[in-house]
Design a protein around this motif. Structure first.
Motif, mmCIF file in Angstrom:
data_model
loop_
_atom_site.group_PDB
_atom_site.id
_atom_site.type_symbol
_atom_site.label_atom_id
_atom_site.label_comp_id
_atom_site.label_asym_id
_atom_site.label_seq_id
_atom_site.Cartn_x
_atom_site.Cartn_y
_atom_site.Cartn_z
ATOM 1 N N PRO A 57 0.859 -1.021 -0.050
ATOM 2 C CA PRO A 57 0.324 -0.414 0.103
ATOM 3 C C PRO A 57 1.230 1.291 -0.068
ATOM 4 O O PRO A 57 1.468 0.802 0.335
ATOM 5 C CB PRO A 57 -0.607 -0.359 0.804
ATOM 6 C CG PRO A 57 -0.073 -1.016 1.901
ATOM 7 C CD PRO A 57 0.619 -1.575 1.608
ATOM 8 N N ALA A 58 0.542 1.674 -0.722
ATOM 9 C CA ALA A 58 1.197 3.706 -0.476
ATOM 10 C C ALA A 58 0.851 4.519 0.258
ATOM 11 O O ALA A 58 1.503 5.490 0.644
ATOM 12 C CB ALA A 58 1.202 3.490 -2.498
ATOM 13 N N VAL A 59 -0.504 4.423 0.815
ATOM 14 C CA VAL A 59 -1.263 5.138 1.558
ATOM 15 C C VAL A 59 -1.254 4.411 3.124
ATOM 16 O O VAL A 59 -2.158 2.823 3.291
ATOM 17 C CB VAL A 59 -2.219 5.907 1.466
ATOM 18 C CG1 VAL A 59 -3.384 6.404 2.505
ATOM 19 C CG2 VAL A 59 -2.527 6.772 0.401
ATOM 20 N N GLN A 60 -0.927 4.809 4.140
ATOM 21 C CA GLN A 60 -0.827 4.202 5.897
ATOM 22 C C GLN A 60 -2.397 4.284 6.006
ATOM 23 O O GLN A 60 -3.396 4.748 5.551
ATOM 24 C CB GLN A 60 -0.473 4.715 6.761
ATOM 25 C CG GLN A 60 1.229 4.402 6.486
ATOM 26 C CD GLN A 60 1.443 5.050 7.380
ATOM 27 O OE1 GLN A 60 1.971 5.248 8.651
ATOM 28 N NE2 GLN A 60 3.102 5.567 7.014
ATOM 29 N N GLY A 61 -3.052 2.849 6.550
ATOM 30 C CA GLY A 61 -4.672 2.610 6.750
ATOM 31 C C GLY A 61 -4.974 3.654 7.747
ATOM 32 O O GLY A 61 -6.139 4.035 7.672
ATOM 33 N N TRP A 62 -4.125 4.096 8.592
ATOM 34 C CA TRP A 62 -4.464 5.312 9.971
ATOM 35 C C TRP A 62 -4.628 6.188 8.713
ATOM 36 O O TRP A 62 -5.988 7.141 9.228
ATOM 37 C CB TRP A 62 -3.718 5.349 10.941
ATOM 38 C CG TRP A 62 -2.539 6.378 10.092
ATOM 39 C CD1 TRP A 62 -1.305 5.225 9.944
ATOM 40 C CD2 TRP A 62 -2.119 7.279 10.594
ATOM 41 N NE1 TRP A 62 -0.134 6.038 9.925
ATOM 42 C CE2 TRP A 62 -0.484 7.794 9.535
ATOM 43 C CE3 TRP A 62 -2.705 8.821 11.049
ATOM 44 C CZ2 TRP A 62 -0.118 9.137 9.518
ATOM 45 C CZ3 TRP A 62 -2.178 10.014 9.886
ATOM 46 C CH2 TRP A 62 -0.898 10.026 9.229
ATOM 47 N N TRP A 63 -3.936 7.115 8.090
ATOM 48 C CA TRP A 63 -4.270 7.895 7.166
ATOM 49 C C TRP A 63 -5.682 7.953 6.014
ATOM 50 O O TRP A 63 -5.964 8.266 6.318
ATOM 51 C CB TRP A 63 -3.549 8.389 6.203
ATOM 52 C CG TRP A 63 -3.678 9.452 5.651
ATOM 53 C CD1 TRP A 63 -3.842 9.943 4.317
ATOM 54 C CD2 TRP A 63 -2.917 10.950 6.039
ATOM 55 N NE1 TRP A 63 -3.782 11.388 3.675
ATOM 56 C CE2 TRP A 63 -4.013 12.015 5.312
ATOM 57 C CE3 TRP A 63 -3.761 11.452 7.161
ATOM 58 C CZ2 TRP A 63 -3.272 13.615 4.752
ATOM 59 C CZ3 TRP A 63 -3.516 12.976 7.579
ATOM 60 C CH2 TRP A 63 -4.132 13.570 6.188
ATOM 61 N N GLU A 68 -11.530 8.609 4.958
ATOM 62 C CA GLU A 68 -12.820 8.032 4.604
ATOM 63 C C GLU A 68 -13.602 8.609 5.681
ATOM 64 O O GLU A 68 -14.502 8.556 5.313
ATOM 65 C CB GLU A 68 -12.525 6.060 4.385
ATOM 66 C CG GLU A 68 -13.728 5.811 4.081
ATOM 67 C CD GLU A 68 -13.306 4.352 4.522
ATOM 68 O OE1 GLU A 68 -14.006 3.986 3.314
ATOM 69 O OE2 GLU A 68 -12.788 3.937 4.721
ATOM 70 N N SER A 69 -13.231 9.022 6.564
ATOM 71 C CA SER A 69 -14.081 9.211 7.941
ATOM 72 C C SER A 69 -14.181 10.880 7.965
ATOM 73 O O SER A 69 -15.207 11.113 8.945
ATOM 74 C CB SER A 69 -14.513 8.139 9.100
ATOM 75 O OG SER A 69 -13.228 8.765 9.683
ATOM 76 N N PHE A 70 -13.318 11.277 7.532
ATOM 77 C CA PHE A 70 -13.713 13.155 8.099
ATOM 78 C C PHE A 70 -13.601 13.410 6.903
ATOM 79 O O PHE A 70 -13.777 14.688 6.693
ATOM 80 C CB PHE A 70 -12.868 13.261 8.859
ATOM 81 C CG PHE A 70 -12.313 14.848 9.381
ATOM 82 C CD1 PHE A 70 -13.700 14.717 10.269
ATOM 83 C CD2 PHE A 70 -11.516 15.856 9.035
ATOM 84 C CE1 PHE A 70 -14.198 16.243 11.087
ATOM 85 C CE2 PHE A 70 -12.096 16.906 9.804
ATOM 86 C CZ PHE A 70 -13.549 17.391 10.257
ATOM 87 N N ALA A 71 -12.261 13.251 5.743
ATOM 88 C CA ALA A 71 -12.494 14.361 4.581
ATOM 89 C C ALA A 71 -13.433 13.843 3.802
ATOM 90 O O ALA A 71 -13.323 15.165 2.513
ATOM 91 C CB ALA A 71 -10.472 13.720 3.988
ATOM 92 N N LEU A 72 -13.290 12.618 3.668
ATOM 93 C CA LEU A 72 -14.297 12.479 2.579
ATOM 94 C C LEU A 72 -15.725 13.177 2.614
ATOM 95 O O LEU A 72 -16.403 13.814 1.498
ATOM 96 C CB LEU A 72 -14.485 11.030 1.742
ATOM 97 C CG LEU A 72 -15.234 10.642 0.881
ATOM 98 C CD1 LEU A 72 -14.838 11.137 -0.386
ATOM 99 C CD2 LEU A 72 -14.621 8.780 0.303
ATOM 100 N N PRO A 73 -16.113 12.582 3.529
ATOM 101 C CA PRO A 73 -17.700 13.047 3.625
ATOM 102 C C PRO A 73 -17.503 14.395 4.167
ATOM 103 O O PRO A 73 -18.461 15.437 3.692
ATOM 104 C CB PRO A 73 -18.575 12.358 5.157
ATOM 105 C CG PRO A 73 -17.230 11.638 5.450
ATOM 106 C CD PRO A 73 -15.884 12.108 4.589
#
Length: 167
Positions: A57-63, A68-73
């Motif tokens: 993965p190029a992006v860590q799970g925490w990020w 997904e939970s904050f930035a996308l909404p």
């Protein structure tokens, strides 16, 4: 010794001014491009989230979780924050106005882009910004900070001169 050179030398201030203006132009161009080009961040966020999967993965799970939970909404808010953050950081760096704060804001954006799996010019910008942050107020010596810092010193005498001084 090297830190003293970056923080006090007029020669370093000239080199830092060139770096500062380069970074400022880069940020300003990116922000204006987003302002005039109909910037949409939702696809970028979804792409970053998808990069958190797979064998490498190029992006860590925490990020990815944060995205997904904050930035996308709140993608419309994030689009405005990115666009105006780039424009304001660019203008401030070009003018040498609140240079350290502008550089800090810029490096935060660089790291957010890096965490999101976008390399582009971000590593180069991080390295150059580290020099500006290490130099402190000397990075704005040949900019508006030259006049603004003494005004702040007059209005806030409790601040130590070493915190704001241009020597």
């Amino acid at each position: 010794m090297l830190n003293d050179f970056f923080r006090t030398s007029r020669t370093a201030a000239v080199v830092l001014a060139v770096i500062r203006v380069y970074l400022g132009v880069t940020w300003l161009n990116a922000g204006i491009g987003k302002l005039t080009g109909g910037f949409e961040v939702q696809g970028f966020l979804q792409g970053s989230i998808s990069k958190a999967e797979g064998a490498h993965p190029a992006v860590q799970g925490w990020w990815a979780g944060f995205l997904e939970s904050f930035a996308l909404p709140n993608h419309e808010l994030f689009a405005q924050l990115v666009m105006w953050g780039e424009i304001l950081a660019g203008i401030a760096l070009i003018l040498g106005l609140f240079t350290t704060a502008a550089a800090f804001g810029g490096i935060l954006m660089n790291f957010a882009f890096l965490f999101s799996g976008t390399v582009n010019t971000n590593p180069q910008m991080v390295i150059l910004t580290v020099f500006i942050l290490a130099a402190g107020i000397n990075a704005g010596r040949y900019g508006l900070d030259h006049w603004i810092v003494p005004l702040i010193q007059k209005r806030r005498p409790h601040l130590r001169k070493s915190q704001l001084a241009l020597t």
